[in-house]
Structure formats: C-alpha cells, structure tokens
Design an enzyme around this catalytic site. Structure first.
Site, PDB file in Angstrom:
ATOM      1  N   GLU A   1       9.343  28.200  -9.361  1.00  0.00           N
ATOM      2  CA  GLU A   1       9.348  28.908 -10.635  1.00  0.00           C
ATOM      3  C   GLU A   1       8.457  28.257 -11.669  1.00  0.00           C
ATOM      4  OE1 GLU A   1      12.608  30.342 -14.001  1.00  0.00           O
ATOM      5  OE2 GLU A   1      13.055  30.501 -11.858  1.00  0.00           O
TER       6      GLU A   1
ATOM      7  N   ASP B   1      14.716  23.356 -11.466  1.00  0.00           N
ATOM      8  CA  ASP B   1      15.839  23.488 -12.408  1.00  0.00           C
ATOM      9  C   ASP B   1      15.643  22.513 -13.563  1.00  0.00           C
ATOM     10  OD1 ASP B   1      18.319  23.865  -9.723  1.00  0.00           O
ATOM     11  OD2 ASP B   1      16.513  24.965 -10.238  1.00  0.00           O
TER      12      ASP B   1
END
Ligand code: TRH
Length: 387
Positions: A273, A22
């Site tokens: 990610e 994040d």
C-alpha cells in the site's frame, strides 16, 4: 448544528500484522497530523522494531519517545494510558486495547472514533467511506474512513512539501549524483536504466533480470533488503549475469530516503500500500506487486486500479502496463515462471520502449491526484467539522 469543538489531540493505534505497510502508513499519518494539522499526536504501536526499520532514530527498547512532534508509545499489556484524546484513529481495524475503549465510553465529551481502512480503487469504497458503526454495547460510534483515488473517498497521504521536494531533486543532477554515491558508492552512467525493486516472494525477479540482460542496454537494479534483494543476489551469482546488468542490494532505507530512491529511478517495482502510493507521487512508471489475498481477490483490486490508471493511455501503452503488471503478479502462481517468460520479456520490452510517454503519463497522474486535499487534511476536516 455543530456541537463539538475541533479536536486538539489525536491518539493513533497501530498493530503490526506483517510487513511494513501498517506502520509505514500509521507513522506517515501521525507525522502529518502533528506537523501539518497542528494536532497533539500520540502513536501507539505494539512492535517498535518495525518502526525502527523505517525510522532508525526510534529506540525499540524505549516505551515512550518523541520523534518529529509525535509521541511514540509502545502498547503495553495491561494498557495504562487511559487519558483519552479528542479523536481516536485505529488503523486497519487494529482495535485499541479494551481498557482504552472503556475509557473512551466514560469520557465526556465522547471522542471521535475513526477506523482508517486499507486503500483500494474499487468502486464500492465510495459507498462505504464515512459510514458510522455503533459499538454493540458501549455509547460509542466508530466511523470508517477509506483512502482512495476519487472525491468521494478520503484521498491519499501526501505531505505538503512532497511534490516540491521531488521536483527539486529530480531537476538537480548534483543532488541525484550525491544520492547515488551515498547508497551505492557510484553514479549511474547516463544511459543506464535505473530500476528499483521492492516485492513479495514469488515475483519473477530472475525473469526480469534476464529480460533486461537480453535487451542489451545497461540496467541498474536497486533492491533494499527483502525478497527482491535476495533474488537479485542469487541471480547475480549465476552464470547468466551479464556486465550490462548491475545489481545493488542494500539495507532497508529510512522512509524518506526510500522516496528519493523512487524519485531517482526510471521505473519502480513496488508492493502493498504505502510504497504503491509513494511510487505514484514519484511520477515515474511503476509496477505494483499487490498483496496476495485468498481466492485471488487481489486480482479484482489490481484491475480496479489499472482501469483508473491506464484510462489516460492509448491502447498500446495501456496494454504494455497491464501485461507487465499481469506477468509480475502471476509470477507467484505455481509453475508460472516457465510459461511466463515470453509475456514478461515482451511486456518489459514494451514498457521500456514507451518509457518516455509512460513517464509523462506518470507525471500527469501524480498532478491529477494532487489536485485533491491530502488524506490527513481530509481526516482533520472530517473529525473537526463533520462528526
Ligand atoms: O510492507 P508492505 O508489504 O505492507 C503491506 C501493506 O501494509 C498492506 O496494506 C498489507 O495488506 C500488507 O502489508 C500485508 O508494503 P508497503 O505498504 O509498501 O509498506 C512498506 C513500507 O516500507 C513503506 O512505508 C515504505 C517503507 N520502506 C522504507 O522505509 N525503506 C525501504 O527501503 C523500503 C523498501 C520500504
């Protein structure tokens, strides 16, 4: 009819759920928006210690500080930074503080409000990208912005100079030798297979080390601090360790140095990610340890990407990649380790045997993705010229 002027200021919000992605994605976007899109950027984060892992220059004790043109501000409660920017980007549905949202509704003109979503290669993303979502009570509309691999999505984060710096580094033996000396104190022998490992708990690291040990050739495993490093350290201490296998574990690398590790290795094991995307820009064969989701939803996401990534490969190459990813992600499944061995060993041998053609494919894939504008430019165009 284009009413609103281009945005000059962007406020980006990030709340740390778990892990580093994040923050990794939010920081990367913030830096690109400031350096490449000329925006006045404030990055609001609730946990600065995580950003401090990726950017050691960050002082987690300070509420406000500036780094590379980005003002980094700790989200405090009560939240008192009520001067609202022209564009507000919340990452991964993290919800800006209520006080700030109320100030957004009172601002004239209203700010553009974006929710930067998680990356997926699944087809439904195209249909959801750029969709509006009116606020249930306030005169505000939020738009969903999906990263992705196709033209109907928001693209991927890729700094302007990234691929040129990668190519320069990969072509410069001296630079690579200096890099290796700086992280492990020595330069790998020419014939050593260099493998970086960044995974979640449960990845069959020991199985992989054993496969490499049985394959005979010299292999270097490099793992920044985390699950993989712990597993490699544990394996290194067992009797099964072999001279042909060297294991290097080290503190977490600053984010830009981690890119160099991916560029310097021959095969990269990545996760989540952001490292997943960086491995693609590194133009090297890689395996993705996807973040496990309930009811195995992550398998759908994994195969959606694999289908795109292996579409340019022949059957045996695609099969080798798919088997390795399957064995790597199945590792976490209860009691799988034992049953897995044969398939992991076989898949690893298949991938290593095809390393040259898979490296060519990785370079082609990276170049194909790079024909599209990067996500920060797509987002700037969207908020400045579409909304
Ligand atoms: O840390 P992650 O597992 O984060 C993930 C993602 O956020 C994912 O979307 C979310 O669903 C999941 O958590 C819960 O993996 P990711 O995304 O690769 O982020 C890791 C970041 O850490 C990335 O920016 C690269 C950086 N990094 C370093 O800076 N130095 C290092 O040594 C390493 C290994 C990573």
């Amino acid at each position: 009819m284009r009413a609103m002027a281009a945005t000059a200021s962007w406020d980006i919000f990030c709340r740390v759920v778990d892990n580093f992605g994040d923050v990794g994605v939010s920081w990367r976007l913030a830096r690109m928006a400031a350096r490449e899109q000329g925006k006045r950027v404030r990055l609001f984060i609730d946990d600065l210690t995580v950003l401090g892992k990726l950017r050691p220059e960050i002082d987690a004790a300070r509420d406000i500080q500036k780094l590379e043109g980005v003002e980094v501000i700790r989200i405090r409660d009560p939240f008192d930074s009520l001067e609202v920017a022209d564009a507000v980007i919340e990452t991964f549905g993290c919800d800006p503080p209520a006080e700030y949202v109320a100030a957004m509704a009172a601002r004239e003109p209203r700010p553009r409000w974006i929710n930067l979503e998680y990356l997926s290669a699944e087809e439904w993303v195209e249909g959801s990208h750029a969709l509006p979502s009116p606020h249930p009570r306030l005169p505000l509309v939020k738009h969903f912005f999906f990263p992705g691999f196709t033209p109907k999505t928001g693209g991927l984060l890729r700094e302007h100079s990234l691929l040129a710096r990668r190519d320069e580094f990969q072509a410069d033996e001296g630079a690579r030798a200096a890099f290796w000396k700086s992280i492990v104190g020595e330069v790998p022998p020419q014939d050593a297979l260099k493998v970086s490992v960044f995974s979640y708990a449960g990845a069959p690291i020991e199985g992989l080390a054993r496969c490499a040990a049985n394959s005979g050739g010299p292999t270097w495993f490099i793992a920044p601090e985390g699950y993989a490093a712990m597993a490699l350290d544990a394996w290194r201490l067992t009797a099964r360790a072999r001279d042909s296998i060297r294991c290097f574990t080290m503190p977490f690398l600053p984010q830009d140095r981690y890119d160099q590790l991916l560029w310097a290795c021959d095969v990269n094991f990545v996760r989540g990610e952001d490292s997943f995307v960086r491995a693609q820009w590194a133009a090297r064969p890689f395996a993705w340890h996807i973040y496990p989701q309930e009811e195995g939803a992550h398998w759908v996401k994994l195969s959606a990407f694999l289908a795109r990534y292996t579409s340019g490969l022949d059957r045996s190459q695609a099969g080798a990649v798919a088997s390795l990813w399957d064995a790597w992600n199945r590792g976490a499944d209860e009691g799988a380790a034992e049953a897995l061995r044969p398939s992991l060993a076989d898949a690893w041998a298949q991938v290593v045997a095809r390393r040259e053609s898979l490296t060519e494919h990785a370079r082609w894939w990276s170049a194909a993705l790079a024909t599209r504008r990067d996500l920060a430019a797509e987002l700037a165009d969207f908020v400045d010229n579409v909304l």
